[in-house]
Write an enzyme that holds these catalytic residues in place. Sequence first.
Site, PDB file in Angstrom:
ATOM      1  N   LYS A  47       0.675  -1.558   0.053  1.00 43.17           N
ATOM      2  CA  LYS A  47       0.075  -0.049  -0.004  1.00 43.17           C
ATOM      3  C   LYS A  47       0.825   1.295   0.209  1.00 43.17           C
ATOM      4  CE  LYS A  47      -3.997  -1.900   2.224  1.00 43.17           C
ATOM      5  NZ  LYS A  47      -5.136  -2.155   3.264  1.00 43.17           N
ATOM      6  N   ASN A  92      -5.333   1.762  -1.550  1.00 43.04           N
ATOM      7  CA  ASN A  92      -5.283   0.367  -2.048  1.00 43.04           C
ATOM      8  C   ASN A  92      -5.919   0.382  -3.379  1.00 43.04           C
ATOM      9  OD1 ASN A  92      -7.398   1.788  -1.455  1.00 43.04           O
ATOM     10  ND2 ASN A  92      -8.180  -0.276  -0.435  1.00 43.04           N
ATOM     11  N   ASP A 126     -10.616   2.628   2.109  1.00 39.62           N
ATOM     12  CA  ASP A 126     -10.778   1.436   2.999  1.00 39.62           C
ATOM     13  C   ASP A 126     -11.164   1.810   4.994  1.00 39.62           C
ATOM     14  OD1 ASP A 126      -9.196  -0.770   2.879  1.00 39.62           O
ATOM     15  OD2 ASP A 126      -7.053   0.263   3.361  1.00 39.62           O
ATOM     16  N   ARG A 141       0.452   0.410  21.615  1.00 39.15           N
ATOM     17  CA  ARG A 141       1.186   0.170  22.613  1.00 39.15           C
ATOM     18  C   ARG A 141       2.474   0.918  22.429  1.00 39.15           C
ATOM     19  NH1 ARG A 141       2.449  -5.471  20.937  1.00 39.15           N
ATOM     20  NH2 ARG A 141       3.515  -4.061  18.803  1.00 39.15           N
ATOM     21  N   LYS A 160       3.354   6.820  18.999  1.00 37.05           N
ATOM     22  CA  LYS A 160       2.927   7.415  17.534  1.00 37.05           C
ATOM     23  C   LYS A 160       1.876   7.821  17.213  1.00 37.05           C
ATOM     24  CE  LYS A 160       4.996   2.764  15.762  1.00 37.05           C
ATOM     25  NZ  LYS A 160       4.333   1.384  15.207  1.00 37.05           N
ATOM     26  N   MET A 200     -11.043  -5.102  12.812  1.00 39.39           N
ATOM     27  CA  MET A 200     -10.895  -4.704  11.734  1.00 39.39           C
ATOM     28  C   MET A 200     -10.462  -6.430  10.906  1.00 39.39           C
ATOM     29  SD  MET A 200      -8.982  -1.772  10.655  1.00 39.39           S
ATOM     30  CE  MET A 200     -10.014   0.223  11.284  1.00 39.39           C
TER      31      MET A 200
HETATM   32  P1  ATR Z   1      -1.535  -2.286   9.868  1.00 36.57           P
HETATM   33  O1  ATR Z   1      -1.281  -1.939   8.720  1.00 36.57           O
HETATM   34  O2  ATR Z   1      -2.304  -3.942  10.250  1.00 36.57           O
HETATM   35  O3  ATR Z   1      -1.388  -1.624  10.700  1.00 36.57           O
HETATM   36  P2  ATR Z   1       1.651  -1.754  11.327  1.00 36.57           P
HETATM   37  O4  ATR Z   1       1.032  -0.532  10.439  1.00 36.57           O
HETATM   38  O5  ATR Z   1       2.793  -3.144  11.449  1.00 36.57           O
HETATM   39  O6  ATR Z   1       0.445  -3.114  10.883  1.00 36.57           O
HETATM   40  O7  ATR Z   1       0.637  -1.589  12.778  1.00 36.57           O
HETATM   41  C1  ATR Z   1       0.462  -2.226  13.443  1.00 36.57           C
HETATM   42  C2  ATR Z   1      -0.234  -1.910  15.001  1.00 36.57           C
HETATM   43  O8  ATR Z   1      -0.546  -3.063  15.527  1.00 36.57           O
HETATM   44  C3  ATR Z   1       0.723  -1.098  15.017  1.00 36.57           C
HETATM   45  O9  ATR Z   1       0.050  -0.378  15.770  1.00 36.57           O
HETATM   46  C4  ATR Z   1       0.882  -1.733  16.726  1.00 36.57           C
HETATM   47  O10 ATR Z   1       1.416  -1.259  17.496  1.00 36.57           O
HETATM   48  P3  ATR Z   1       3.124  -0.236  18.429  1.00 36.57           P
HETATM   49  O11 ATR Z   1       3.139   0.927  17.358  1.00 36.57           O
HETATM   50  O12 ATR Z   1       2.600  -0.241  19.764  1.00 36.57           O
HETATM   51  O13 ATR Z   1       4.100  -1.721  17.461  1.00 36.57           O
HETATM   52  C5  ATR Z   1       0.026  -2.579  17.047  1.00 36.57           C
HETATM   53  N1  ATR Z   1      -0.026  -3.976  17.426  1.00 36.57           N
HETATM   54  C6  ATR Z   1       0.661  -4.717  17.345  1.00 36.57           C
HETATM   55  N2  ATR Z   1       0.760  -6.313  18.248  1.00 36.57           N
HETATM   56  C7  ATR Z   1      -0.010  -5.713  19.166  1.00 36.57           C
HETATM   57  C8  ATR Z   1      -0.087  -6.442  20.502  1.00 36.57           C
HETATM   58  N3  ATR Z   1      -0.510  -7.849  20.854  1.00 36.57           N
HETATM   59  N4  ATR Z   1      -1.187  -5.432  21.519  1.00 36.57           N
HETATM   60  C9  ATR Z   1      -0.795  -4.180  21.229  1.00 36.57           C
HETATM   61  N5  ATR Z   1      -1.013  -3.296  19.643  1.00 36.57           N
HETATM   62  C10 ATR Z   1      -0.536  -4.300  18.926  1.00 36.57           C
END
Ligand code: ATR
Length: 279
Positions: A73, A94, A109, A159, A163, A221
């Site tokens: 993307k 997308n 999306d 988390r 960000k 989602m």
């Molecule tokens: P996507 O395109 O699916 O959003 P991404 O850009 O890698 O993928 O983002 C993943 C998101 O899921 C992030 O907000 C991540 O939190 P961090 O920024 O702290 O990494 C969150 N995430 C992934 N695994 C997680 C978990 N086990 N608990 C809470 N948040 C999680």
Amino acid sequence: MNPSSFPAADRYAVIGHPVAHSKSPDIHAAFARQTGQILTYEKLLAPLDDFAGSVRALIAAGGRGANVTVPFKLDAFALATTLSDRARAAGAVNTLRFDAAGVFGDNTDGAGLVTDIVVNAGVALRGSRILLLGAGGAARGVILPLLSGQPAQLVIANRSSDKAIALAAQFAPHGAIVAQDFAALDGQFDIVINATAASLADALPPIAGSLFGAHTLAYDMMYGAQPTIFLRFAVQHGARVRDGLGMLVEQAAESFLLWRGVRPETAAVLAGLRAALAS
Ligand code: ATR
């Protein structure tokens, strides 16, 4: 009969890596049948290091547009020669449309999510209190469409809190958005959207059950044959739940509208996908 009297089918594809699992060809075939549009829609597995080459090959073969999925993307965003406002806000594309003017990049999306919440689930955004969990690409892509619905407040929690803070600052000119740490979240929300990747690992973001009430719509989602751990948690705390299958169908309908100028009906297509998922 002279075959040349038949119009040639316009060609579309979903480009990803992997892409074998994609439901988009079935969805767009159903939309095309329903609206009488003559088109083909295939899956295109692009090499991880040559998304642009796959797009060029599709255009050379008469392609009119493409959906773009993981992990391309951002590549699609970079490749587009013109971008919609919502694609620019999402920082990701997308949906691509190819025409004489070049490559137009859009992001459907967020509109898909909003349509699924407002039209299909019947939950209003205006005046609501919304919690958005996550601050990755999936979360960023839906913020502008959510704010366009004029919620009273959109709280974003992640988390890595930096960000979430950065996203809230970026989108503050567009509406009432604030970042909060998970631990600081309190009160009940009307809508809680899980845009984290946690469900993929069968993990739950660290949220309290007290954020949910009987009036809460909990939305993941992700989707699958079984409810995600997030949706099971929300049900235990009295919320209504909905997974991302409707968002998938609605973002496809929005892409179809962009390409073909006609908006397909989605209810029967969504019901068909749901039945296939359960069988
Ligand atoms: P996507 O395109 O699916 O959003 P991404 O850009 O890698 O993928 O983002 C993943 C998101 O899921 C992030 O907000 C991540 O939190 P961090 O920024 O702290 O990494 C969150 N995430 C992934 N695994 C997680 C978990 N086990 N608990 C809470 N948040 C999680």
